[in-house]
Design an enzyme around this catalytic site. Sequence first.
Site, PDB file in Angstrom:
ATOM      1  N   THR A 338       0.820  -1.221   0.000  1.00 54.01           N
ATOM      2  CA  THR A 338       0.000   0.000   0.000  1.00 54.01           C
ATOM      3  C   THR A 338       0.855   1.274   0.000  1.00 54.01           C
ATOM      4  O   THR A 338       2.063   1.226   0.205  1.00 54.01           O
ATOM      5  CB  THR A 338      -0.939   0.014   1.217  1.00 54.01           C
ATOM      6  OG1 THR A 338      -0.170  -0.310   2.378  1.00 54.01           O
ATOM      7  CG2 THR A 338      -2.051  -0.980   1.056  1.00 54.01           C
ATOM      8  N   SER A 364       1.163   8.603   5.006  1.00 52.07           N
ATOM      9  CA  SER A 364       0.564   8.542   3.677  1.00 52.07           C
ATOM     10  C   SER A 364       1.668   8.921   2.700  1.00 52.07           C
ATOM     11  O   SER A 364       2.153  10.044   2.711  1.00 52.07           O
ATOM     12  CB  SER A 364      -0.595   9.524   3.579  1.00 52.07           C
ATOM     13  OG  SER A 364      -1.051   9.560   2.265  1.00 52.07           O
ATOM     14  N   ARG A 365       2.085   7.945   1.871  1.00 54.71           N
ATOM     15  CA  ARG A 365       3.274   8.185   1.051  1.00 54.71           C
ATOM     16  C   ARG A 365       2.994   9.076  -0.152  1.00 54.71           C
ATOM     17  O   ARG A 365       3.896   9.752  -0.628  1.00 54.71           O
ATOM     18  CB  ARG A 365       3.854   6.844   0.587  1.00 54.71           C
ATOM     19  CG  ARG A 365       4.380   6.037   1.736  1.00 54.71           C
ATOM     20  CD  ARG A 365       5.185   4.843   1.272  1.00 54.71           C
ATOM     21  NE  ARG A 365       5.385   3.964   2.405  1.00 54.71           N
ATOM     22  CZ  ARG A 365       4.825   2.778   2.553  1.00 54.71           C
ATOM     23  NH1 ARG A 365       4.037   2.318   1.612  1.00 54.71           N
ATOM     24  NH2 ARG A 365       5.039   2.047   3.617  1.00 54.71           N
ATOM     25  N   VAL A 366       1.796   9.041  -0.659  1.00 52.16           N
ATOM     26  CA  VAL A 366       1.529   9.850  -1.861  1.00 52.16           C
ATOM     27  C   VAL A 366       0.430  10.886  -1.657  1.00 52.16           C
ATOM     28  O   VAL A 366       0.278  11.793  -2.477  1.00 52.16           O
ATOM     29  CB  VAL A 366       1.143   8.955  -3.066  1.00 52.16           C
ATOM     30  CG1 VAL A 366       2.301   8.080  -3.481  1.00 52.16           C
ATOM     31  CG2 VAL A 366      -0.082   8.127  -2.775  1.00 52.16           C
TER      32      VAL A 366
END
Lengths: 499, 177
Positions: A338, A364-366
């Site tokens: 994810t 939240s990476r993106v």
Amino acid sequence: MKIQPDEISAILKDKINDFKFEFDIAETGKVVQVGDGIARIYGMDNVMAGEMIEFPGGVVGMALNLEEDNVGCIIFGETRKIKEGDIAKRTKKILQVPVGEAMLGRVVNSLGQPIDGKGEIKAKEYKPVERKALGVIQRQPVKEPLQTGLKAIDSMIPIGRGQRELIIGDRQTGKTAIAIDTIINQKDTDVVCIYVAIGQKKSSVAKIVKILEYHGVMDYTIIVMASASESASLQYLAPYTGCTMGEYFRDISKHALIIYDDLSKHAVSYRELSLLLRRPPGREAYPGDVFYLHSRLLERASKLNEELGGGSLTALPIIETQADDLTAYIPTNVISITDGQIFLNSRLFYSGVRPAINAGLSVSRVGGSAQIKAMRSVIGQLRVDLAQYAELEAFSKFGSELDKATQAQLLRGERLVEILKQGQYQPLPVAKQIFIIFMANEGFLDKIPVEEVQKVEEELFSTLDSEYKEFMGILIKDKITDETKDAMRKICEKVLTKF
Amino acid sequence: MRNKLIAQRYSKAIILNMEKRLLDSLLEDTNSLKTIFSQDPSLIKSFDSFLYPLKKRIDLALDVADKLNNKNIWKNLFRILIKKHRFTIIPDILIELEENILDSRNQIKVSLKIAHEQTDKILNDIAEVIKDILKKDVILDVKIDSSIIGGFIAQTNSILIDGSIKNSLDRLVKIKK
């Protein structure tokens, strides 16, 4: 008008003359073993992997294991209807489920059949449950926000449309609540929601349906249910069915959100099937391809490029941990697939912090690039402040004297925790979220006792609703300028005069 | 199922080691053995039973093989099967052999269900229809089953051709639904 018997005979004769005698030609195999939701079939040399197999009594199955001398097949229905020696037929079709607008507002099983008693679904299209995820060219980076309505998430762990954000935590920590709040928050937006319940109690799903109906959001929601009482094969299939339904909306330039509740149970059902199909067990007896099981599912969530219409499918998979252990097999797998995770902590939950999001371990990476500018300009050091507060809080419990700076950090931290608390089924518009976070970050709440913070928040919101509706509309449009900040400060001061 | 796989291997090995001209006589042997073993299934058990000495069992089997056209092949096969305690798979081997021999002649055995007794002409017509579909010469094994109402159902090992009235009516019901 009377119809003469002669005329009827003539019509019948015509029909008989027109009747074309057709053969049904099917490749067949013989059932040599059946039980526990799987069947082994001898023959069927040309069967495809994932092909639908028809058994006597209208029972349908899917070919999973193509072995040298037999075909291992999972059965979606009652195995009692199938006997050893029965003839199984090839259908030459990969398993398909109905998709489209007709599915909205319905509760269906893993095969897309209605189970809500509202009658037949008149779907115009069918799509295969297993589809290859889109390639790099067809995608574009996540850029639009998907508002959950939860302050803690939209501010610190923003989710973008097309993102895959894992919700992870122990049992009873509010994982499903976050998912349901997110669905409720999509009311009056263009996002279609799909909730996939895997291995859950039927009563829990019934409760969720009632809640969604109560909030008037069932009209844009599809519920795919494979309850705990269904066979492992149906539980295995459910997320793929939901994903296919979501992809339909993505592919017609719409936006969809899919929640897999939960993938731990999905992995367990797949393990059950794999062991029954005699695939070699690996770690924790899961089969070797348990990673691929989830990666191919979650890769289907995507944001399409503009040429393909720019639609999106956002996935919120849920994973249940045991004793907050993030390093177990399935959690680490899904974390690595994810684009970030929301980690819910049982200690926080029982100390009254709800949603019990652990800011330090959640990421939240993106989603950052999808966060609206106004929110980005007010959150500042929110995550860092909260993480520092969590550490200092532990130290302060030793009772040693603290310096002024540390005391100030603790004071601010307490208030930040307080403003991020939020009731269930009460998603908040993003403008209000921005305002309350701004208020805390600017130190307006520092002099307010912690117990009063909720009241200040309520007062602020009622003031904004009654007096500053237009201002709130402008607020989320663009980056917050210094003038806007000044105006916001004035509103904050005005609210605080009442305390 | 495992037996089926082993039987396939034995059958393949026998066919590969046979001259083509001998296949007809091998088929004849196969049919004779099928008849013998189906008439008295206890014979198979006896050949595989530890109650009788191994030598006696082999000698007996060799006596049976002596009566067949291709003695040497059958003698070798019986000897191996008895020694390996696998004689119980002989019916599967015979079925596989029959199929393989027929296949090498571009023939196929078809189990044909019809609702009522039919004349030879009609049966030949049906055989022609099936031949067109399967692209092989058809050897019919006819059975009467009145539940199919009319038409026929032809079944091979892996293909089902359903041209029965019952199936047409079922299809009609499905369409009407």
